[in-house]
Design a protein around this motif. Structure first.
Motif, short mmCIF file in Angstrom:
data_model
loop_
_atom_site.label_atom_id
_atom_site.label_comp_id
_atom_site.label_asym_id
_atom_site.label_seq_id
_atom_site.Cartn_x
_atom_site.Cartn_y
_atom_site.Cartn_z
N SER A 99 0.82 -1.23 0.00
CA SER A 99 0.00 0.00 0.00
C SER A 99 0.85 1.27 0.00
N GLY A 144 0.54 5.16 -3.36
CA GLY A 144 -0.52 4.37 -2.73
C GLY A 144 -1.20 3.38 -3.66
N ALA A 172 -3.91 8.42 -4.56
CA ALA A 172 -2.74 7.59 -4.24
C ALA A 172 -1.43 8.32 -4.52
#
Ligand code: AMP
Ligand code: GLY
Length: 415
Positions: A99, A144, A172
């Motif tokens: 992540s 992300g 992200a």
């Protein structure tokens, strides 16, 4: 053992088959699952973490297996473990290997796992200035989770700047990485990990672009072949010693042991293997070809790993090959069309061929498309050529208006 499996893709369909084949299984529940999984377990909708916890409180369960990345990144495994239930799937901290690409890079750097050189940036302007100064194109990555849309391999300086602007403006992309471009064939190496030890599964090659000959946009994956000729169980173990074990050791020493499937995307460069990314889960569509080639009890391996007592030699590899051709809907990946009727000529599906469901649903007795990647057509054979022939024969049993699939899956492994 009573098991809850979370997820709804063809990856989870493959996992459900492997779990259901185990003599240790007493009862399998899948949330939410998909219409292909009915014979394998009972399906239940548990869309949120409180739903899962409430269901577990009412249904004694010995093991929860988490398929997709989003619940892992959101910390579902920590919450379930805190209720005393074993989970196959990393903690939120450990899932940062997937992540946060910046976190993964810093871990690789600390433990000397070979990877592409990179720079991380918190501001778009700084990244742009750096690119102008370098006068080189870069691979641009959002830090992300971005559902396969977070990487742009730019060919020119101008494309690099465009990529920085577009990825810097998605959620992200709060942090951006500029990475040196690597060249060479790619390998997906997936290891079952118990926090300390690992067991490598057969290697596979994904085909990420939508079109034949690696053209068109990046997708979640259009097909896979396994195992790779260059990699038998012994050499895969050696690769695991290079790219999995040091990361496991680091994570354990820093109180975030990695329990689950650790997936290393590796490029075999002229300077040796280098890691492109880690995922904190099984790959999709890798799992569809990897699990049918494993010998041994997959459920037992997942349960043992979740209890920190995996036997690294518990699972073996069959000396066969498997291929998967993904059937995607019209408009995938940008705007997948839903609701087209799917017809499957089940009588013609060859022996050693199977269909795994992903984006499907049943409505008024009709099977309809319900997502981007709709079905996986899988073939297993004594050779890669035979596995491919069977997988494409399975494709021929499927009718879906506007369906897209690649005709060149697995070419690298043909003689
Ligand atoms: P990822 O989402 O990190 O798997 O990246 C998607 C795809 O982009 C990979 O499968 C590679 O084909 C490509 N890619 C990522 N990083 C690099 C790199 N440093 N050099 C060349 N290609 C890359
Ligand atoms: N097949 C690529 C992935 O699962 O991320």
């Amino acid at each position: 053992m009573r098991v809850l499996l979370l997820g709804s893709g063809a990856r989870e369909h493959a996992l459900a088959r492997a779990i259901a084949a185990s003599p240790f299984l007493d009862y399998l529940t899948i949330a939410p699952g998909n219409p292909g999984m009915h014979e394998l377990g009972s399906l239940v909708a548990l869309p949120t973490l409180p739903d899962v916890l409430a269901w577990l409180a009412a249904h004694p369960t010995e093991l929860v297996v988490i398929g997709p990345e989003a619940p892992l990144a959101a910390g579902w495994s920590d919450a379930i473990r805190s209720h005393g239930i074993a989970v196959f799937g990393p903690s939120q901290q450990a899932a940062r290997l997937e992540s946060s690409k910046a976190f993964a890079k810093s871990v690789m750097h600390r433990v000397n796992v070979p990877t592409a050189g990179y720079r991380a940036f918190l501001r778009i302007d700084d990244a742009v200035a750096f690119v102008h100064e370098s006068a080189l194109p870069w691979v641009v990555k959002a830090d992300g989770l971005a559902a396969g849309k977070g990487v742009i391999v730019a060919e020119t300086v101008a494309e690099t700047i465009d990529a920085i602007q577009s990825l810097g403006n998605i959620p992200a992309g709060q942090q951006l990485l500029l990475e040196e471009r690597l060249y060479g064939p790619e390998v997906s190496l997936i290891a079952i990990c118990d926090g300390t030890r690992f067991s490598v599964l057969p290697t596979a090659r994904d085909h990420k672009r939508l079109g034949n000959d690696d053209t068109g946009p990046n997708t979640g994956g259009m097909g896979t072949i396994a195992p790779l000729h260059a990699m038998n169980q012994y050499t895969a173990k050696q690769l695991g010693a290079l790219v999995i074990q040091p990361v496991l050791d680091f994570m354990r020493l820093h109180n975030m042991p990695f329990v689950g499937a650790l997936y290393a995307g590796v490029m075999l460069t002229e300077d040796g293997p280098k890691v492109i990314e880690y995922n904190a889960r099984f790959g999709d569509p890798e799992t569809q070809v990897i699990l049918p080639l494993c010998t041994g009890d997959m459920l037992k391996a997942l349960a043992d790993a979740s209890h920190g007592k995996l036997d690294p030699d518990e699972l073996g590899w069959q000396n066969r090959a498997a291929a998967c051709v993904v059937i995607a809907s019209h408009g995938y990946p940008e705007t997948p069309r839903r609701g087209d009727e799917i017809f499957i000529d089940t009588a013609r599906i060859p022996a050693n061929g199977m269909i795994l469901h992903a984006g499907t649903k049943v409505s008024e007795g009709r099977l309809l498309s319900n997502g981007g990647r709709v079905l996986s057509a899988v073939g297993i054979g004594d050779t890669h050529a035979e596995a491919l022939k069977i997988a494409y024969a399975v494709v021929d049993c499927i009718t879906l208006a506007g369906m897209q699939y690649r005709l060149d899956i697995g070419q690298s492994e043909l003689p």
